[in-house]
Motif scaffolding. Sequence first.
Motif, PDB file in Angstrom:
ATOM      1  N   SER A 189      75.900 118.026  10.007  1.00 56.22           N
ATOM      2  CA  SER A 189      77.249 118.091   9.433  1.00 56.22           C
ATOM      3  C   SER A 189      77.506 117.025   8.370  1.00 56.22           C
ATOM      4  O   SER A 189      78.530 117.087   7.681  1.00 56.22           O
ATOM      5  N   LYS A 190      76.606 116.062   8.230  1.00 54.84           N
ATOM      6  CA  LYS A 190      76.806 115.018   7.215  1.00 54.84           C
ATOM      7  C   LYS A 190      76.668 115.607   5.817  1.00 54.84           C
ATOM      8  O   LYS A 190      75.700 116.290   5.508  1.00 54.84           O
ATOM      9  N   SER A 191      77.635 115.307   4.966  1.00 48.97           N
ATOM     10  CA  SER A 191      77.567 115.770   3.587  1.00 48.97           C
ATOM     11  C   SER A 191      76.961 114.688   2.712  1.00 48.97           C
ATOM     12  O   SER A 191      76.842 113.529   3.113  1.00 48.97           O
ATOM     13  N   GLY A 192      76.555 115.069   1.528  1.00 47.76           N
ATOM     14  CA  GLY A 192      76.026 114.102   0.575  1.00 47.76           C
ATOM     15  C   GLY A 192      74.619 113.624   0.869  1.00 47.76           C
ATOM     16  O   GLY A 192      74.203 112.575   0.365  1.00 47.76           O
ATOM     17  N   LYS A 193      73.857 114.374   1.676  1.00 46.90           N
ATOM     18  CA  LYS A 193      72.485 113.965   1.962  1.00 46.90           C
ATOM     19  C   LYS A 193      71.612 114.118   0.708  1.00 46.90           C
ATOM     20  O   LYS A 193      71.877 114.945  -0.154  1.00 46.90           O
ATOM     21  N   GLY A 194      70.560 113.293   0.658  1.00 46.49           N
ATOM     22  CA  GLY A 194      69.571 113.428  -0.399  1.00 46.49           C
ATOM     23  C   GLY A 194      68.429 114.313   0.078  1.00 46.49           C
ATOM     24  O   GLY A 194      68.259 114.544   1.282  1.00 46.49           O
ATOM     25  N   PHE A 195      67.625 114.801  -0.873  1.00 45.21           N
ATOM     26  CA  PHE A 195      66.513 115.694  -0.528  1.00 45.21           C
ATOM     27  C   PHE A 195      65.272 115.303  -1.324  1.00 45.21           C
ATOM     28  O   PHE A 195      65.363 114.897  -2.488  1.00 45.21           O
ATOM     29  N   GLY A 196      64.124 115.403  -0.682  1.00 48.53           N
ATOM     30  CA  GLY A 196      62.896 115.005  -1.349  1.00 48.53           C
ATOM     31  C   GLY A 196      61.677 115.658  -0.731  1.00 48.53           C
ATOM     32  O   GLY A 196      61.767 116.631   0.023  1.00 48.53           O
ATOM     33  N   PHE A 197      60.511 115.070  -1.023  1.00 49.26           N
ATOM     34  CA  PHE A 197      59.237 115.634  -0.590  1.00 49.26           C
ATOM     35  C   PHE A 197      58.221 114.506  -0.501  1.00 49.26           C
ATOM     36  O   PHE A 197      58.467 113.383  -0.967  1.00 49.26           O
ATOM     37  N   PHE A 198      57.081 114.786   0.103  1.00 49.11           N
ATOM     38  CA  PHE A 198      56.023 113.792   0.182  1.00 49.11           C
ATOM     39  C   PHE A 198      55.390 113.652  -1.193  1.00 49.11           C
ATOM     40  O   PHE A 198      54.799 114.606  -1.716  1.00 49.11           O
ATOM     41  N   GLY A 199      55.502 112.455  -1.767  1.00 49.66           N
ATOM     42  CA  GLY A 199      54.956 112.242  -3.095  1.00 49.66           C
ATOM     43  C   GLY A 199      53.478 111.933  -3.047  1.00 49.66           C
ATOM     44  O   GLY A 199      52.879 111.728  -1.990  1.00 49.66           O
ATOM     45  N   THR A 200      52.890 111.916  -4.216  1.00 46.34           N
ATOM     46  CA  THR A 200      51.490 111.528  -4.366  1.00 46.34           C
ATOM     47  C   THR A 200      51.437 110.380  -5.364  1.00 46.34           C
ATOM     48  O   THR A 200      52.449 109.988  -5.939  1.00 46.34           O
ATOM     49  N   HIS A 201      50.280 109.857  -5.581  1.00 44.27           N
ATOM     50  CA  HIS A 201      50.159 108.737  -6.511  1.00 44.27           C
ATOM     51  C   HIS A 201      50.442 109.159  -7.943  1.00 44.27           C
ATOM     52  O   HIS A 201      50.548 108.320  -8.827  1.00 44.27           O
ATOM     53  N   ALA A 208      54.736 125.850   4.685  1.00 42.77           N
ATOM     54  CA  ALA A 208      54.741 127.187   4.073  1.00 42.77           C
ATOM     55  C   ALA A 208      54.819 127.115   2.553  1.00 42.77           C
ATOM     56  O   ALA A 208      54.342 128.016   1.861  1.00 42.77           O
ATOM     57  N   ASP A 209      55.435 126.050   2.029  1.00 43.26           N
ATOM     58  CA  ASP A 209      55.639 125.946   0.583  1.00 43.26           C
ATOM     59  C   ASP A 209      55.342 124.518   0.131  1.00 43.26           C
ATOM     60  O   ASP A 209      56.221 123.664   0.110  1.00 43.26           O
ATOM     61  N   LYS A 210      54.102 124.282  -0.253  1.00 43.87           N
ATOM     62  CA  LYS A 210      53.696 122.936  -0.666  1.00 43.87           C
ATOM     63  C   LYS A 210      54.352 122.507  -1.979  1.00 43.87           C
ATOM     64  O   LYS A 210      54.361 121.320  -2.309  1.00 43.87           O
ATOM     65  N   ASP A 211      54.910 123.448  -2.728  1.00 44.34           N
ATOM     66  CA  ASP A 211      55.568 123.119  -3.992  1.00 44.34           C
ATOM     67  C   ASP A 211      57.050 122.798  -3.815  1.00 44.34           C
ATOM     68  O   ASP A 211      57.722 122.423  -4.775  1.00 44.34           O
ATOM     69  N   SER A 212      57.559 122.966  -2.606  1.00 47.04           N
ATOM     70  CA  SER A 212      58.970 122.672  -2.367  1.00 47.04           C
ATOM     71  C   SER A 212      59.246 121.186  -2.603  1.00 47.04           C
ATOM     72  O   SER A 212      58.408 120.334  -2.309  1.00 47.04           O
ATOM     73  N   ARG A 213      60.431 120.887  -3.121  1.00 51.29           N
ATOM     74  CA  ARG A 213      60.814 119.500  -3.389  1.00 51.29           C
ATOM     75  C   ARG A 213      62.033 119.100  -2.562  1.00 51.29           C
ATOM     76  O   ARG A 213      62.756 118.165  -2.908  1.00 51.29           O
ATOM     77  N   GLY A 238      63.629 114.576  -4.698  1.00 51.31           N
ATOM     78  CA  GLY A 238      63.339 115.793  -5.463  1.00 51.31           C
ATOM     79  C   GLY A 238      64.589 116.455  -5.989  1.00 51.31           C
ATOM     80  O   GLY A 238      65.124 116.078  -7.033  1.00 51.31           O
ATOM     81  N   VAL A 239      65.103 117.428  -5.259  1.00 52.95           N
ATOM     82  CA  VAL A 239      66.288 118.170  -5.682  1.00 52.95           C
ATOM     83  C   VAL A 239      67.518 117.267  -5.658  1.00 52.95           C
ATOM     84  O   VAL A 239      67.695 116.470  -4.740  1.00 52.95           O
ATOM     85  N   ASN A 240      68.348 117.398  -6.689  1.00 50.87           N
ATOM     86  CA  ASN A 240      69.624 116.686  -6.738  1.00 50.87           C
ATOM     87  C   ASN A 240      70.730 117.684  -6.400  1.00 50.87           C
ATOM     88  O   ASN A 240      71.179 118.436  -7.282  1.00 50.87           O
ATOM     89  N   PRO A 241      71.182 117.735  -5.136  1.00 48.76           N
ATOM     90  CA  PRO A 241      72.171 118.745  -4.743  1.00 48.76           C
ATOM     91  C   PRO A 241      73.472 118.659  -5.537  1.00 48.76           C
ATOM     92  O   PRO A 241      74.070 119.684  -5.884  1.00 48.76           O
ATOM     93  N   LYS A 242      73.923 117.432  -5.827  1.00 53.69           N
ATOM     94  CA  LYS A 242      75.189 117.280  -6.545  1.00 53.69           C
ATOM     95  C   LYS A 242      75.098 117.901  -7.939  1.00 53.69           C
ATOM     96  O   LYS A 242      76.019 118.600  -8.384  1.00 53.69           O
ATOM     97  N   LEU A 296      69.624 126.384 -12.878  1.00 54.34           N
ATOM     98  CA  LEU A 296      69.819 126.508 -11.437  1.00 54.34           C
ATOM     99  C   LEU A 296      68.528 126.939 -10.750  1.00 54.34           C
ATOM    100  O   LEU A 296      67.837 127.852 -11.203  1.00 54.34           O
ATOM    101  N   ASP A 297      68.200 126.278  -9.644  1.00 52.63           N
ATOM    102  CA  ASP A 297      67.102 126.723  -8.800  1.00 52.63           C
ATOM    103  C   ASP A 297      67.533 127.980  -8.053  1.00 52.63           C
ATOM    104  O   ASP A 297      68.727 128.267  -7.921  1.00 52.63           O
ATOM    105  N   GLU A 298      66.549 128.705  -7.538  1.00 56.92           N
ATOM    106  CA  GLU A 298      66.878 129.896  -6.746  1.00 56.92           C
ATOM    107  C   GLU A 298      67.617 129.504  -5.469  1.00 56.92           C
ATOM    108  O   GLU A 298      68.532 130.199  -5.038  1.00 56.92           O
ATOM    109  N   GLU A 299      67.218 128.391  -4.864  1.00 56.12           N
ATOM    110  CA  GLU A 299      67.866 127.888  -3.655  1.00 56.12           C
ATOM    111  C   GLU A 299      68.035 126.381  -3.773  1.00 56.12           C
ATOM    112  O   GLU A 299      67.182 125.692  -4.326  1.00 56.12           O
ATOM    113  N   PHE A 300      69.135 125.881  -3.248  1.00 55.75           N
ATOM    114  CA  PHE A 300      69.368 124.437  -3.235  1.00 55.75           C
ATOM    115  C   PHE A 300      70.426 124.125  -2.177  1.00 55.75           C
ATOM    116  O   PHE A 300      71.230 124.987  -1.803  1.00 55.75           O
TER     117      PHE A 300
END
Length: 342
Positions: free
Chosen positions: A49-61, A167-172, A199-203, A276-280
């Motif tokens: 229920s928390k709003s304003g969360k950030g979103f990301g992914f496992f980065g590489t070098h 399932a989606d290694k390209d997801s951010r 990764g994705v900036n929801p705002k 716009l991304d397809e999903e965010f």
Amino acid sequence: MTINIEQAIIHEIAQDNEGQLRCRLRPQPLLNGQAVSLMLEELHQSYTSKSGKGFGFFGTHGDDGEANPAFANALEEYRSGNLGFVEFSALASKLLQDELGKYDFSQGGFLLMASYTHMASDYLFVALLSAKSSMTVLDDMELTQINHLDLGNIQLAARIDLTEWQADKDSRKYISFIRGRAGRKVADFFLDFMGCVEGVNPKAQNKSLMNAVEDFVAGSELTKDERQSCRDKVFEFCTERFDAGRDIDIKDLADELADSGMDSFYDFAKGGDYDLDEEFPVDKSTLRQLKKFSGTGGGVTVSFDGGHLGERVIYDPISDTLLIKGVPANLKDQLDRRLKGE
């Protein structure tokens, strides 16, 4: 019960007598089923229920920040069955201890890690909890001080959607995290120990969606009421997604609008310069502007429903004024009292 808990464990990272951080590792998963279930159910609900969360992914070098892959590699080993949950969590504790050791401000805390399933998706919840002192009354009515986990004030927590990750290694956006009160920087060390890159900036995505909706209704032949109905429909759709813990899907939103007689939104939104991304993920604070106008500055705060613009609230951009017809009763009472006093 909305979640199915697989395993959970808590390790402590604390300073020793010499001021050095040390791990106190638990040798087995938490065993008290009822207590664990109640705690994780509460944490799952409050986190979702928390709003304003950030979103990301496992980065590489190759990504910004030179992300450390150690956590992701250990998680991969755990998911493939080559590493037990306890061993994986112990490795994570050591990684967090090393990361905390880079900062002078850290006092450590209790690292909670939990693997569970919700709505056909597997999740790993990771949080650094602090202890809080309080008073309680014993059976003989004597007061005593106890420490308890401060579950109501979690500032360092992340949740990994393991199903999406695999399932989606390209997801951010398969890692979500709580943003600190002062923004992303507060949680830097916590995300760094996991090797998480934002990764994705929801705002920004929600702002682009709002702009697309406004441009869409402005270029249509809809009446004023129909335009507001379109905005309300978008807000309701996104709110339902947020409450269900799901992302905004532009195609699904366009289908929802089409059912209400507002066709071609998908082609309009994806064909423009909205990026716009397809999903965010949903950012309700941004989308709330579809229903309300609000602003603060110079000691003045104004807020009103969007449907009142042009009727009860008249805006004149030339004179830079707002005319409000029908002052709210409680505000009118305050104003009347002040005028009588003067």
